[in-house]
Each structure stands twice: as C-alpha cells, then as structure tokens.
Design a protein around this motif. Structure first.
Motif, short mmCIF file in Angstrom:
data_model
loop_
_atom_site.label_atom_id
_atom_site.label_comp_id
_atom_site.label_asym_id
_atom_site.label_seq_id
_atom_site.Cartn_x
_atom_site.Cartn_y
_atom_site.Cartn_z
N LEU A 98 0.83 -1.21 0.00
CA LEU A 98 0.00 0.00 0.00
C LEU A 98 0.87 1.27 0.00
O LEU A 98 0.62 2.18 -0.81
N PRO A 99 1.87 1.39 0.85
CA PRO A 99 2.73 2.59 0.79
C PRO A 99 3.37 2.79 -0.58
O PRO A 99 3.46 3.92 -1.08
N GLU A 100 3.80 1.70 -1.19
CA GLU A 100 4.43 1.81 -2.52
C GLU A 100 3.42 2.28 -3.56
O GLU A 100 3.75 3.10 -4.44
N ARG A 101 2.19 1.80 -3.47
CA ARG A 101 1.15 2.26 -4.38
C ARG A 101 0.87 3.75 -4.16
O ARG A 101 0.66 4.51 -5.13
N LEU A 102 0.86 4.19 -2.94
CA LEU A 102 0.59 5.60 -2.65
C LEU A 102 1.72 6.49 -3.17
O LEU A 102 1.47 7.61 -3.64
N ILE A 103 2.95 6.00 -3.07
CA ILE A 103 4.06 6.76 -3.65
C ILE A 103 3.84 6.93 -5.15
O ILE A 103 4.01 8.03 -5.71
N GLU A 104 3.46 5.85 -5.83
CA GLU A 104 3.20 5.90 -7.27
C GLU A 104 2.09 6.91 -7.59
O GLU A 104 2.22 7.73 -8.52
N LEU A 105 1.01 6.83 -6.85
CA LEU A 105 -0.15 7.67 -7.13
C LEU A 105 0.14 9.14 -6.87
O LEU A 105 -0.26 10.02 -7.66
N CYS A 106 0.80 9.43 -5.77
CA CYS A 106 1.12 10.83 -5.46
C CYS A 106 2.03 11.43 -6.55
O CYS A 106 1.86 12.59 -6.95
N ALA A 107 2.98 10.63 -7.03
CA ALA A 107 3.87 11.11 -8.10
C ALA A 107 3.10 11.28 -9.41
O ALA A 107 3.27 12.29 -10.12
N ALA A 108 2.22 10.35 -9.73
CA ALA A 108 1.50 10.39 -11.00
C ALA A 108 0.54 11.57 -11.06
O ALA A 108 0.34 12.16 -12.14
N TYR A 109 -0.05 11.95 -9.94
CA TYR A 109 -1.06 13.01 -9.95
C TYR A 109 -0.58 14.31 -9.30
O TYR A 109 -1.38 15.22 -9.09
N GLY A 110 0.69 14.39 -8.99
CA GLY A 110 1.25 15.63 -8.45
C GLY A 110 0.72 15.98 -7.08
O GLY A 110 0.55 17.16 -6.75
N VAL A 111 0.48 14.99 -6.26
CA VAL A 111 -0.09 15.21 -4.92
C VAL A 111 1.02 15.56 -3.94
O VAL A 111 1.93 14.76 -3.71
N LYS A 112 0.93 16.76 -3.37
CA LYS A 112 1.91 17.21 -2.38
C LYS A 112 1.39 17.07 -0.96
O LYS A 112 2.18 17.03 -0.01
N SER A 113 0.07 16.99 -0.81
CA SER A 113 -0.53 16.83 0.53
C SER A 113 -1.62 15.77 0.45
O SER A 113 -2.65 15.97 -0.18
N LEU A 114 -1.37 14.64 1.09
CA LEU A 114 -2.32 13.53 1.13
C LEU A 114 -2.94 13.47 2.52
O LEU A 114 -2.23 13.27 3.52
N ALA A 115 -4.24 13.63 2.59
CA ALA A 115 -4.94 13.57 3.88
C ALA A 115 -5.26 12.13 4.23
O ALA A 115 -5.46 11.29 3.36
N PHE A 116 -5.31 11.84 5.54
CA PHE A 116 -5.75 10.54 6.02
C PHE A 116 -6.86 10.74 7.05
O PHE A 116 -6.99 11.82 7.65
N GLU A 117 -7.66 9.71 7.25
CA GLU A 117 -8.77 9.77 8.21
C GLU A 117 -8.23 9.51 9.61
O GLU A 117 -8.00 8.38 10.02
N TYR A 159 -2.15 3.05 14.25
CA TYR A 159 -0.82 3.61 14.46
C TYR A 159 0.22 2.98 13.54
O TYR A 159 1.01 3.68 12.90
N ALA A 160 0.21 1.65 13.44
CA ALA A 160 1.23 0.96 12.65
C ALA A 160 1.11 1.33 11.17
O ALA A 160 2.12 1.58 10.50
N ARG A 161 -0.12 1.36 10.65
CA ARG A 161 -0.31 1.71 9.23
C ARG A 161 0.10 3.16 8.98
O ARG A 161 0.75 3.47 7.98
N HIS A 162 -0.28 4.06 9.88
CA HIS A 162 0.10 5.47 9.72
C HIS A 162 1.62 5.62 9.70
O HIS A 162 2.19 6.32 8.85
N LYS A 163 2.28 4.95 10.62
CA LYS A 163 3.74 5.05 10.71
C LYS A 163 4.39 4.55 9.44
O LYS A 163 5.34 5.18 8.91
N GLU A 164 3.89 3.44 8.90
CA GLU A 164 4.46 2.84 7.69
C GLU A 164 4.29 3.76 6.49
O GLU A 164 5.24 3.98 5.72
N ILE A 165 3.10 4.34 6.33
CA ILE A 165 2.84 5.19 5.17
C ILE A 165 3.60 6.51 5.29
O ILE A 165 4.21 6.99 4.32
N ALA A 166 3.57 7.09 6.48
CA ALA A 166 4.25 8.38 6.68
C ALA A 166 5.75 8.26 6.39
O ALA A 166 6.35 9.18 5.82
#
Length: 366
Positions: free
Chosen positions: A88-107, A113-120
């Motif tokens: 999932l983090p690797e996919r998010l890196i791809e998506l943020c780069a592809a769409y020029g996302v500089k700020s990704l919000a999370f719920e 905690y573990a998922r947030h830490k991994e993605i951040a």
C-alpha cells in the motif's frame, strides 16, 4: 430500489478537499469506502484527488476482491496491492507522483498507528496530514436512495418483531429468543444490524446485556434490541414486552419510558439541537424520580454504521438537519429488579419527524 449515485458524493468530497487545502484523501474506513464507491466488502482503500490533481478515483484492493470491485465500482480505476503486487505505501508513492499530490490527507479517527507510521515513513515527498470527518459530514444527511434502504430495513424489522411476539413464552431462554430473532432476520432477506441484546427480568437492568441461558418467566419484562441490515443500511429497534399481566408499578414504569420517547419525538425537527431533545426525555424521567437510572444518551444516527452522527446526548454539539436518520431510545434500568427501553428509528423532517417503524410502542403483554 432507487440506485445509489456516486458522482455527487465525489464532487462534494472534492469541494471539501479544496476547502481544506488537501490535494487528495486516503480513505481507509470501510463504511466511508462503501459510501464513496458503492463497494460492499472489506480490506480495500480509496485514493481520491481533487480537480487540480487529476480528479483521480482509484480503488486499491487485492486479488480476493478485484472481481467484485470491478462490478460494484464503475466510477473507479482498480489498482492491486499486496504480494505479489506492491505494498500500500508503494502504491501511494506511485499515485502521489502520478497526480502531483503534495498533501495527502488521512482519516485520523480510523487509521491505526502501525499503518500510519508505515505510510508516513514512505511518503518522503508528500505531506501525510490528518483530516476529520470529511466523509462523515457528507453522510450526516441521507439522500433518497439511502433513506429508501433504511426504510426497507425498518419494515423488515417490524416483521421480525411480529414474528418474535408469536413465539415468546415462559420457559424459553434468552439465547433461544436471540436465535429466533436471527432466523427471522434472514428469512426476511436481511442480515443482523449488530449483535442483538436480549435480557429479561432482573437482567433487564443491563442496557447492553448479552443473552444467556436464563429462562423467561411469567411476570417479567423482556427487552429486545435488534434490527435488520438491508443493502448495508442499519435499522435499530428496541421493544420491551411483558409476559403475563404487569402490576400497577410495572405498568407505570413502562409508561414513564413511553412518555419520554413520545415527548422527544414530538419536538424532533430540522434545526433542533441534539442536547435539547435529549433534555426533554431525560428531564421527564428525572421528574418521575428515575434520572439516575437513565445513564446513556437518548440516541444516535444510523446509516452505513449502526452508530454515527448525529449523537443525541446531553454533551452532543450536533444540530439536526432535514434528512438525518436517528434513534430515540430512552430507558430506565433498576438493578435487581428490571429494565425497560423503547427505541425507534426516525427520519428528521423540516417540521417534525417520521417514525420508520410501525410496531406498537404501547406495552405488549404476551
């Protein structure tokens, strides 16, 4: 049944993202994923970007759910993650780069905690920022398709109550009553909304008591908190019935709870505050000498979750809007004696409210 249309929800969410200066949102909460996509299973995520970042609708799931997602989520492009696919983090890196996302919000209220830490840690070129209630605010007022589904769930719940009243008798255990409720729910084409509550006699003082092997007896109340879930939408009903003929005191206790329920529903309308409605029911029960025996909130919103905003309590900051769906469930609980709760699911209207149940609220004696 009126179809659920996702387009307006995506448009409203993108407007909220722009107002908060977020480029995109990662949706992790299962109910929010369902609301924004139409998906009816689990273990999946959404990546939704605003207009300036490509207006992307990406549904992220794994092999187990791809066929279902392709069928249920035509508004989305499907992306796989998990072994052998990227994480999932690797996919998010791809998506943020592809769409020029500089700020990704999370719920912030839904991510672990573990998922947030991994993605951040992975998003070194993108800010990973907390958000609150972006989708919950959209879910606050139900549209016509949602109201239709919840109305159907309530209609089926009425039928379940009719069914159960035909079989309740002394000698049955609470567990047997619970099982009969579950069977009836499935017979009417639904699923249970939540783990049911069935308590009788002195166990009725347990507001969220779990059904046990206690046998029903003549001369006591039995409280049943149950509901049908239809196409993801939850009905919530509580009815307290009596086995035999109640004493004057028992009937008086029941009538106090019934009056509190009626007083609250008489004043529900768009613009009313949750606190003020709670105060009507709580004030009446307190006047009758049982304020300390009503220790929970008056109710809560229902929809894709069994408990959601608006919350009806003496500390709630919520204001009712036309189209909200809420429960009204005053109760009195006397340890060592009995418990009584009466709960409806109602639709808030511009003036007044509509009870979506037809089951009687007057004391039913079996």
């Amino acid at each position: 049944m009126e179809p659920i249309i996702i387009g307006p929800r995506l448009k409203a969410l993108r407007k909220a993202l722009e107002q908060k200066n977020f480029d995109a949102l990662l949706v992790v909460n299962e109910s929010n994923v369902s609301y924004m996509s139409g998906y009816t299973n689990r273990d999946s995520f959404l990546f939704i970007s605003n207009e300036s970042c490509g207006a992307a609708n990406i549904f992220i799931t794994d092999f187990r759910y791809i066929e279902q997602a392709e069928t249920e989520c035509p508004d989305y492009s499907i992306m796989l993650y998990r072994n052998p696919d990227p994480t999932l983090p690797e996919r998010l890196i791809e998506l943020c780069a592809a769409y020029g996302v500089k700020s990704l919000a999370f719920e912030s209220e839904h991510i672990g905690y573990a998922r947030h830490k991994e993605i951040a840690a992975a998003l070194t070129k993108t800010e990973f920022l907390p958000s609150e209630n972006l989708i919950e605010n959209l879910r606050y007022v139900k549209d016509a398709a949602e109201t239709a589904r919840l109305s159907k769930a309530c209609s089926c719940t009425d039928q379940v109550f009719t069914d159960i009243c035909k079989i309740i008798k002394p000698g049955l255990t609470e567990l047997e009553v619970e099982w009969a409720l579950l069977q009836s729910v499935h017979e009417h084409g639904c699923q249970p909304s939540f783990p049911f509550i069935v308590v009788s006699g002195i166990r009725g003082s347990l507001p969220h008591g779990i059904a046990g092997d206690k046998k029903l007896q003549t001369g006591e109340f039995i409280t049943m908190d149950f509901g049908c879930m239809y196409e993801g939408y939850h009905a919530d009903m509580t009815r307290t019935v009596f086995i035999g003929e109640p004493t004057t005191k028992q009937r008086c206790l029941y009538d106090i709870v019934l009056k509190a329920n009626e007083l609250a529903e008489e004043k529900i309308q768009a613009g009313a505050t949750a606190q003020s409605i709670d105060a009507l029911a709580r004030g009446y029960i307190t006047q009758q000498g049982y304020g300390k025996n009503f220790g929970h909130g008056l109710g809560h919103g229902v929809g894709l979750d069994i408990h959601e905003r608006p919350f009806m309590s003496n500390i709630s900051k919520d204001t009712l809007s036309q189209g909200c769906l809420i429960t009204v469930e005053p109760g009195i609980y006397l340890p060592g004696d009995c418990g009584i709760r009466i709960e409806d699911t109602v639709l808030v209207m511009e003036t007044g409210c509509k009870n979506l149940f037809n089951s009687p609220k007057e004391l039913v004696c079996l």
